[in-house]
Write an enzyme that holds these catalytic residues in place. Sequence first.
Site, PDB file in Angstrom:
ATOM      1  N   SER A   1       0.629  -0.950   0.484  1.00 12.45           N
ATOM      2  CA  SER A   1      -0.317   0.179   0.442  1.00 12.45           C
ATOM      3  C   SER A   1       0.675   1.656   0.008  1.00 12.45           C
ATOM      4  O   SER A   1       1.930   1.438   0.829  1.00 12.45           O
ATOM      5  CB  SER A   1      -0.930   0.023   1.274  1.00 12.45           C
ATOM      6  OG  SER A   1      -1.421  -0.757   1.442  1.00 12.45           O
TER       7      SER A   1
ATOM      8  N   CYS B   1      -6.608  -1.466   7.585  1.00 13.32           N
ATOM      9  CA  CYS B   1      -5.907  -1.379   6.513  1.00 13.32           C
ATOM     10  C   CYS B   1      -4.829  -2.720   7.589  1.00 13.32           C
ATOM     11  O   CYS B   1      -4.124  -2.259   8.414  1.00 13.32           O
ATOM     12  CB  CYS B   1      -4.770  -0.732   5.916  1.00 13.32           C
ATOM     13  SG  CYS B   1      -3.724  -1.023   5.487  1.00 13.32           S
TER      14      CYS B   1
ATOM     15  N   ASP C   1      -7.766  -3.358   3.395  1.00  8.70           N
ATOM     16  CA  ASP C   1      -6.511  -3.261   2.598  1.00  8.70           C
ATOM     17  C   ASP C   1      -5.685  -3.824   3.153  1.00  8.70           C
ATOM     18  O   ASP C   1      -5.739  -3.585   4.399  1.00  8.70           O
ATOM     19  CB  ASP C   1      -6.453  -1.936   2.441  1.00  8.70           C
ATOM     20  CG  ASP C   1      -5.361  -2.662   1.940  1.00  8.70           C
ATOM     21  OD1 ASP C   1      -5.161  -3.963   0.828  1.00  8.70           O
ATOM     22  OD2 ASP C   1      -4.130  -1.270   0.864  1.00  8.70           O
TER      23      ASP C   1
ATOM     24  N   TRP D   1      -4.765  -7.969   4.405  1.00 13.82           N
ATOM     25  CA  TRP D   1      -4.237  -9.123   3.994  1.00 13.82           C
ATOM     26  C   TRP D   1      -3.426 -10.720   4.898  1.00 13.82           C
ATOM     27  O   TRP D   1      -3.737 -10.205   6.367  1.00 13.82           O
ATOM     28  CB  TRP D   1      -2.516  -9.419   3.012  1.00 13.82           C
ATOM     29  CG  TRP D   1      -1.822  -8.071   4.466  1.00 13.82           C
ATOM     30  CD1 TRP D   1      -0.965  -8.840   5.095  1.00 13.82           C
ATOM     31  CD2 TRP D   1      -1.729  -6.908   4.331  1.00 13.82           C
ATOM     32  NE1 TRP D   1      -0.171  -7.649   6.014  1.00 13.82           N
ATOM     33  CE2 TRP D   1      -0.382  -6.680   6.241  1.00 13.82           C
ATOM     34  CE3 TRP D   1      -2.800  -5.894   3.823  1.00 13.82           C
ATOM     35  CZ2 TRP D   1      -0.697  -5.575   5.923  1.00 13.82           C
ATOM     36  CZ3 TRP D   1      -2.360  -4.439   4.268  1.00 13.82           C
ATOM     37  CH2 TRP D   1      -0.914  -4.131   5.579  1.00 13.82           C
TER      38      TRP D   1
END
Length: 681
Positions: free
Chosen positions: A461, A633, A678, A680
């Site tokens: 990002s 995020c 966002d 992961w």
Amino acid sequence: MSSWNMPVPPGKKNSIDGTTWSFSRFSNLDLFLFSLIVGLVVYWFMSRKKPEPLPEFKKLDTPAPTIRETSFIEKMKKMGKNIIVFYGSQTGTGEEFANRLSKDAQRYGMKGMAADPEEYDMGELSRLSEIENSLAIFCMATYGEGDPTDNAQDFYDWLQENDDENLSGLNYTVFGLGNKTYEHYNSMGKYVDKRLEELGAKRIFDLGLGDDDGNLEEDFISWREQFWPAVCEHFGVEALGDDSSIRQYELKVHTDMNMNKVYTGEIGRLKSFEVQKPPFDSKNPFLATVTVNRKLNKAGDRHFMHLELDITGSKIRYESGDHVAVFPTNESALVNKLGQILGVDLDVVISLNNLDEESNKKHPFPCPTTYRTALTHYLDITHPPRTNVLYELAQYASDPKDQENMRKMASSSPEGKALYQNWVLDANRNILAILEDMPSLRPPVDHLCELLPRLQARYYSIASSSKVHPNSIHICAVLVEYTTKTGRVNLGVATNWLKNKPVTDNGHKSTVPMYIRKSQFRLPFKATNPVIMIGPGTGIAPFMGFIQERGWLKEQGKEVGETVMYFGCRYKNEDYIYQEELEEAEKNKVLTQLHVAFSRDQEHKVYVQHLIKNNKENLWKLIHSDNAHIYVCGDARYMAKDVQTAFHDMAEELGGMTRTQATDYVKKLMTKGRYSQDVWS
């Protein structure tokens, strides 16, 4: 002309009819009529004139452009194939599974080909019935928030738009690749499976779902081992039972190759790193210069880093929230060890050429190149190898026990699955560790290079705003480093590579091959909308860009809504990254609220979700009354889920909702683009 009755001077004759004319007495009308007739006559002659032939130019001897075959039907007929495996792949795993399935077909007396849907006219699916015993397999990965992968986007659009398509002659099956950590688990695989059936296609085997949060490889093997017998039964064919290794590429060693024609790490075009030409993308990355590489944390045993990449002159544009993709290389020490253990000269120039001359994929990686370049730039040598690699390499183990164990690990038997899980996955053994711990296994390096997956780009990002830094892209990352069960220290490929990118290296500037991947993670269109940003650890990256942009808007005299930041780290005096920048933004009223959770500075762990609960009244007002946008995020497995639960609790308690209503409320925020993630795993 005699009708004009004009006296003719002596000696003058008219060139048209031979009569002689007198010009002594002309009226204005006579002059006008005369001029008109002469003009018409001239025009008539001119208009009858043949056009001049165009000059002939010498034809240049330019090679005819290569016409890409977009008809997979014609290609299959030409090559005698009856099975086509389409893949939607973002990181290469979907493509890898597709290649394995197309190779499997040969073992079952059929002929398969793997295909990228982006390269073909998918409207031809209705024609697949022209090929006897034909089958389309779809290996579809889900990307982001339930989205198709980049290469499957056009196919997805086609499926959505063509309600009147008749696929009644199409036999198909789907294997989806997903991750249960994410809310839209395997949505692309599920959609393709359902949509093909709606359009009349015949499903010949159940949808398979692979979970990368669990054991994707095991899920695939279990599905595949049931799938092929079902295919054989459906088409009435017998499995050949041919379990021998099938090579896809043949080795060619170049002894007198011009080194200017040898790939040295370029992703697409030869010499593309020497002569850079826009536009820059995944096949043509830009070599950005590293202008800053500094350690962010003050203390502790971890290494947080901040890099700045110069993109001046590249014509690259980015927005806050976008991702930067970088192409890392493997550590030279690992590559050298592989060369030593296999006893090969890594600097030999080679090509691996596809045995199927009609295939679109001529080489597994750019060729010609050296083994050193392939193992450094093109191949993934650090991830634990998948079972198909072990299966293919088993033949090269001189110890029968090693051969047996390798084949067992590639089977779907409970014992084999457990052995693979324990010996390969849990122990984090990469190919080098396997070769070191299995001395009887010494495969030819060319076969190993054929089997290893491609080294993929890594995405980060972007930690800057193009409004403030139009010619610079900032990266925030933490070095991945851990000790395995076997006592080896494993380092993350990309983070270790980035850490070792000094601004100048022996007088040379360090560079990073990169491109931009657009994102939906965007600030609200109206600057007056409040924003709530939640990003512990390196999850703060996009919010550094958001804060810069909100500050820039304020400087422009724009009215900016509340800007709230929830950050988390372990210790205030160790890993409170960007502390100075955050406190400065708070002082300048760019950040209207700054909440930081230091998880280990006290006896009880405190995380961002706890601070959200502590500020629930203020947050609920911003969300429910002031149209705030929420951004999350970071870690998907725990943090993102816990944060979402905190908002469910808030809606239930302060919004007077049931749990189901509260869950739906947050889902609606997501649908409206007011709750963006966002994340992961």
